[in-house]
Design a protein around this motif. Sequence first.
Motif, PDB file in Angstrom:
ATOM      1  N   UNK A 185       0.820  -1.216   0.000  1.00 45.48           N
ATOM      2  CA  UNK A 185       0.000   0.000   0.000  1.00 45.48           C
ATOM      3  C   UNK A 185       0.854   1.267   0.000  1.00 45.48           C
ATOM      4  N   UNK A 186       2.177   1.105   0.022  1.00 40.47           N
ATOM      5  CA  UNK A 186       3.070   2.258   0.083  1.00 40.47           C
ATOM      6  C   UNK A 186       4.066   2.264  -1.069  1.00 40.47           C
ATOM      7  N   UNK A 187       4.537   3.455  -1.393  1.00 41.55           N
ATOM      8  CA  UNK A 187       5.594   3.598  -2.399  1.00 41.55           C
ATOM      9  C   UNK A 187       6.952   3.415  -1.718  1.00 41.55           C
ATOM     10  N   UNK A 188       8.018   3.483  -2.514  1.00 40.91           N
ATOM     11  CA  UNK A 188       9.382   3.416  -1.971  1.00 40.91           C
ATOM     12  C   UNK A 188      10.046   4.794  -1.994  1.00 40.91           C
ATOM     13  N   UNK A 189       9.234   5.834  -1.855  1.00 45.95           N
ATOM     14  CA  UNK A 189       9.753   7.212  -1.904  1.00 45.95           C
ATOM     15  C   UNK A 189      10.811   7.459  -0.830  1.00 45.95           C
ATOM     16  N   UNK A 190      11.892   8.107  -1.242  1.00 40.32           N
ATOM     17  CA  UNK A 190      12.992   8.407  -0.315  1.00 40.32           C
ATOM     18  C   UNK A 190      13.312   9.895  -0.314  1.00 40.32           C
ATOM     19  N   UNK A 191      13.970  10.351   0.742  1.00 34.15           N
ATOM     20  CA  UNK A 191      14.368  11.759   0.812  1.00 34.15           C
ATOM     21  C   UNK A 191      15.689  11.955   0.070  1.00 34.15           C
ATOM     22  N   UNK A 192      16.229  13.159   0.138  1.00 35.29           N
ATOM     23  CA  UNK A 192      17.455  13.483  -0.606  1.00 35.29           C
ATOM     24  C   UNK A 192      18.670  12.703  -0.112  1.00 35.29           C
ATOM     25  N   UNK A 193      18.568  12.112   1.082  1.00 34.37           N
ATOM     26  CA  UNK A 193      19.675  11.334   1.642  1.00 34.37           C
ATOM     27  C   UNK A 193      19.512   9.831   1.386  1.00 34.37           C
ATOM     28  N   UNK A 194      18.453   9.484   0.659  1.00 27.65           N
ATOM     29  CA  UNK A 194      18.242   8.076   0.344  1.00 27.65           C
ATOM     30  C   UNK A 194      17.496   7.297   1.407  1.00 27.65           C
TER      31      UNK A 194
END
Length: 206
Positions: A67-76
């Motif tokens: 139900x979730x994406x694998x979105x990450x911030x600028x630090x991975x």
Amino acid sequence: MKKQSIYQKYVKRCLDLIVALPAGILLVPVYIVLAVLVRVKLGTPVIFKQERPGYKEKLFVLYKFRTMTDQKDEHGNLLSDEERLTKFGKMLRSTSLDELPELINIIKGEMSFVGPRPLLVRYLPLYNEEQHRRHNVRPGLTGLAGVKGRNNQTWESKFKWDKKYVDHCSFILDLKIVIETFRVVFKREGIAQEGQATMEEFKGNE
């Protein structure tokens, strides 16, 4: 430990199989459609797998649609659950369609249709003696705590309903919970606590 009734020991498992096997076959078209939608909207893997404690705290692999994406911030680093939970993911959770793959767990005997929901492995060392008792029965697709507020309740309340279920498990109680589950899912009640993807993390007993 309270001795299991004939219903708990033999009948409940038979009923799980009688319902889960044909349901698994009939729902194949639904699985295919959901798998395609999850793949397109959220990516792969389509099935979310995670170890959870089951009966007698024996670990098993729980299956759900992701139900979730694998979105990450600028630090991975992965973003918070709330940020990665999309509108489509929220729909899957609110309708409990993400739980359908757990039919596999039921067929394998790792879960039942009704019982305390299987929680995270990391919570095990945090439980007190009474809370550990929730594992004296198989975890369920739905449960007494689920129809009494789902995730919109305190941990104390959730464990209270789990304990009550363990102490009073019966065919009539299971039937009432199943019927009530349809009402709760239809009305989409108690899906999550405010500001949480589901509910706040359990941090133990003070």
